[in-house]
Design a protein around this motif. Structure first.
Motif, short mmCIF file in Angstrom:
data_model
loop_
_atom_site.label_atom_id
_atom_site.label_comp_id
_atom_site.label_asym_id
_atom_site.label_seq_id
_atom_site.Cartn_x
_atom_site.Cartn_y
_atom_site.Cartn_z
N SER A 49 0.85 -1.19 0.00
CA SER A 49 0.00 0.00 0.00
C SER A 49 0.89 1.24 0.00
O SER A 49 1.95 1.26 0.62
CB SER A 49 -0.92 0.00 1.22
OG SER A 49 -0.16 0.13 2.40
N GLY A 50 0.46 2.23 -0.71
CA GLY A 50 1.24 3.47 -0.81
C GLY A 50 2.28 3.45 -1.91
O GLY A 50 3.03 4.42 -2.07
N ARG A 52 1.95 3.62 -5.13
CA ARG A 52 1.71 4.66 -6.15
C ARG A 52 2.20 6.02 -5.67
O ARG A 52 2.77 6.79 -6.45
CB ARG A 52 0.24 4.73 -6.50
CG ARG A 52 -0.21 3.57 -7.33
CD ARG A 52 -1.69 3.68 -7.68
NE ARG A 52 -2.10 2.50 -8.40
CZ ARG A 52 -2.92 2.52 -9.42
NH1 ARG A 52 -3.46 3.65 -9.81
NH2 ARG A 52 -3.22 1.41 -10.04
N LYS A 53 2.01 6.32 -4.41
CA LYS A 53 2.50 7.59 -3.87
C LYS A 53 4.02 7.65 -3.93
O LYS A 53 4.59 8.69 -4.24
CB LYS A 53 2.03 7.78 -2.43
CG LYS A 53 0.58 8.12 -2.32
CD LYS A 53 0.20 8.36 -0.87
CE LYS A 53 -1.28 8.65 -0.75
NZ LYS A 53 -1.68 8.86 0.64
N ARG A 54 4.66 6.54 -3.63
CA ARG A 54 6.13 6.51 -3.68
C ARG A 54 6.63 6.66 -5.10
O ARG A 54 7.63 7.35 -5.35
CB ARG A 54 6.66 5.24 -3.03
CG ARG A 54 6.49 5.23 -1.52
CD ARG A 54 7.21 4.06 -0.87
NE ARG A 54 6.68 2.77 -1.27
CZ ARG A 54 5.63 2.19 -0.71
NH1 ARG A 54 4.98 2.80 0.26
NH2 ARG A 54 5.23 1.00 -1.12
N ARG A 56 5.08 8.28 -7.47
CA ARG A 56 4.89 9.71 -7.78
C ARG A 56 5.97 10.57 -7.12
O ARG A 56 6.42 11.55 -7.71
CB ARG A 56 3.50 10.16 -7.35
CG ARG A 56 2.43 9.67 -8.27
CD ARG A 56 1.09 10.32 -7.96
NE ARG A 56 0.10 9.86 -8.92
CZ ARG A 56 -0.96 9.13 -8.60
NH1 ARG A 56 -1.17 8.79 -7.34
NH2 ARG A 56 -1.81 8.76 -9.53
N ALA A 57 6.37 10.22 -5.92
CA ALA A 57 7.43 10.96 -5.25
C ALA A 57 8.74 10.87 -6.03
O ALA A 57 9.49 11.86 -6.12
CB ALA A 57 7.62 10.44 -3.82
#
Length: 74
Positions: A49-50, A52-54, A56-57
């Motif tokens: 989980s998360g 996709r955020k990583r 994007r980061a």
């Protein structure tokens, strides 16, 4: 190592495009990684989980790097 003007521009453009792809389609990159791991390495890749955020980061970091390099070239 000295790069020509064309080489520097291509390197900058590649970094920008890679950053934009990371920002816009992180799911596609994760699916591509899953496929590559499964076919090339014969291992299972399960993004947590998360993820996709990583991804994007990483894209934000690449764009920041491209902006800094562009500024230093002037």
């Amino acid at each position: 190592m000295r790069l020509s003007t064309t080489e520097r521009r291509l390197l900058w453009l590649g970094t920008v495009l890679t950053g934009v792809v990371h920002l816009l389609v992180p799911g596609l990159l994760l699916r591509t990684a899953r496929f590559g791991y499964r076919t090339g390495l014969a291992v299972e890749f399960r993004p947590r989980s998360g993820a996709r955020k990583r991804v994007r980061a990483v894209g934000v970091g690449l764009l920041a790097l491209a902006a800094a390099v562009r500024r230093l070239q002037r």
